[in-house]
Write a protein that holds these residues in place. Structure first.
Motif, PDB file in Angstrom:
ATOM      1  N   ASN A  26       0.844  -1.184   0.000  1.00 51.65           N
ATOM      2  CA  ASN A  26       0.000   0.000   0.000  1.00 51.65           C
ATOM      3  C   ASN A  26       0.887   1.245   0.000  1.00 51.65           C
ATOM      4  O   ASN A  26       1.811   1.365   0.803  1.00 51.65           O
ATOM      5  CB  ASN A  26      -0.897  -0.013   1.234  1.00 51.65           C
ATOM      6  CG  ASN A  26      -1.974   1.039   1.190  1.00 51.65           C
ATOM      7  OD1 ASN A  26      -1.971   1.888   0.319  1.00 51.65           O
ATOM      8  ND2 ASN A  26      -2.886   0.961   2.128  1.00 51.65           N
ATOM      9  N   TYR A  85      -5.329   6.743  -6.861  1.00 52.50           N
ATOM     10  CA  TYR A  85      -6.457   5.957  -6.365  1.00 52.50           C
ATOM     11  C   TYR A  85      -7.754   6.338  -7.089  1.00 52.50           C
ATOM     12  O   TYR A  85      -8.567   5.475  -7.398  1.00 52.50           O
ATOM     13  CB  TYR A  85      -6.619   6.158  -4.863  1.00 52.50           C
ATOM     14  CG  TYR A  85      -7.717   5.318  -4.274  1.00 52.50           C
ATOM     15  CD1 TYR A  85      -7.528   3.964  -4.046  1.00 52.50           C
ATOM     16  CD2 TYR A  85      -8.958   5.868  -3.960  1.00 52.50           C
ATOM     17  CE1 TYR A  85      -8.531   3.181  -3.521  1.00 52.50           C
ATOM     18  CE2 TYR A  85      -9.970   5.100  -3.440  1.00 52.50           C
ATOM     19  CZ  TYR A  85      -9.752   3.750  -3.215  1.00 52.50           C
ATOM     20  OH  TYR A  85     -10.754   2.973  -2.712  1.00 52.50           O
ATOM     21  N   SER A  90      -7.090   1.726  -7.000  1.00 54.92           N
ATOM     22  CA  SER A  90      -6.255   1.001  -6.049  1.00 54.92           C
ATOM     23  C   SER A  90      -4.967   1.781  -5.836  1.00 54.92           C
ATOM     24  O   SER A  90      -4.491   2.469  -6.732  1.00 54.92           O
ATOM     25  CB  SER A  90      -5.926  -0.394  -6.579  1.00 54.92           C
ATOM     26  OG  SER A  90      -5.012  -1.042  -5.726  1.00 54.92           O
ATOM     27  N   SER A  91      -4.421   1.626  -4.622  1.00 59.12           N
ATOM     28  CA  SER A  91      -3.124   2.245  -4.347  1.00 59.12           C
ATOM     29  C   SER A  91      -2.061   1.170  -4.158  1.00 59.12           C
ATOM     30  O   SER A  91      -1.033   1.418  -3.530  1.00 59.12           O
ATOM     31  CB  SER A  91      -3.213   3.141  -3.106  1.00 59.12           C
ATOM     32  OG  SER A  91      -3.541   2.367  -1.977  1.00 59.12           O
ATOM     33  N   ASP A  92      -2.292  -0.016  -4.701  1.00 59.15           N
ATOM     34  CA  ASP A  92      -1.347  -1.125  -4.621  1.00 59.15           C
ATOM     35  C   ASP A  92      -0.155  -0.837  -5.524  1.00 59.15           C
ATOM     36  O   ASP A  92      -0.306  -0.617  -6.724  1.00 59.15           O
ATOM     37  CB  ASP A  92      -2.033  -2.419  -5.033  1.00 59.15           C
ATOM     38  CG  ASP A  92      -1.170  -3.638  -4.825  1.00 59.15           C
ATOM     39  OD1 ASP A  92      -0.190  -3.538  -4.076  1.00 59.15           O
ATOM     40  OD2 ASP A  92      -1.491  -4.687  -5.410  1.00 59.15           O
ATOM     41  N   ARG A  95       0.573  -3.407  -8.441  1.00 59.32           N
ATOM     42  CA  ARG A  95      -0.387  -3.292  -9.545  1.00 59.32           C
ATOM     43  C   ARG A  95      -0.090  -2.067 -10.407  1.00 59.32           C
ATOM     44  O   ARG A  95      -0.210  -2.119 -11.631  1.00 59.32           O
ATOM     45  CB  ARG A  95      -1.795  -3.214  -8.982  1.00 59.32           C
ATOM     46  CG  ARG A  95      -2.859  -3.257 -10.032  1.00 59.32           C
ATOM     47  CD  ARG A  95      -4.226  -3.413  -9.413  1.00 59.32           C
ATOM     48  NE  ARG A  95      -5.217  -3.259 -10.460  1.00 59.32           N
ATOM     49  CZ  ARG A  95      -6.366  -2.665 -10.306  1.00 59.32           C
ATOM     50  NH1 ARG A  95      -6.705  -2.195  -9.134  1.00 59.32           N
ATOM     51  NH2 ARG A  95      -7.202  -2.552 -11.305  1.00 59.32           N
TER      52      ARG A  95
END
Length: 120
Positions: A26, A85, A90-92, A95
């Motif tokens: 994260n 985001y 997503s804030s992965d 990814r």
């Protein structure tokens, strides 16, 4: 006061932050881990300033400078994470890295518009 106490505490804080940077996916947790590492450096600067009895208080001045830079870095970093985001959902970090590699796979060649070709 011995110099070993704040130095050991700073090492523990820095190692915890380093683990957070290397193990987390994260982006917000990575930014928090970087902040923890900077605070460990600040603790070392102040501890060595007190231990050396510096009359100019150079360690404390550098600590204030580091705090100001860290605040600006966290503000810009959080703004970037929020924009990513909103756009990606997503804030992965892993990814996002995969998406960047897929975008660069075309070597800059524009992709043909398949919807326009199908309608023709």
């Amino acid at each position: 006061m011995h110099l070993a106490y704040p130095a050991v505490l700073a090492v523990l804080l820095f190692c915890t932050g380093l683990y957070g940077v290397l193990a987390r996916r994260n982006a917000i947790l990575v930014l928090m881990s970087v902040e923890l590492m900077l605070n460990a450096v600040n603790l070392n600067l102040v501890a060595f300033d007190v231990w050396l009895r510096d009359t100019l208080h150079t360690g404390q001045a550098l600590t204030l400078f580091t705090i100001a830079i860290a605040a600006a870095e966290i503000g810009i970093g959080l703004a970037i994470v929020l924009l990513v985001y909103r756009n990606r959902g997503s804030s992965d970090i892993d990814r996002l890295r995969d998406l960047a590699e897929k975008a660069g796979a075309g070597d800059g060649d524009p992709q043909p518009d398949t919807t326009a070709e199908a309608a023709a």
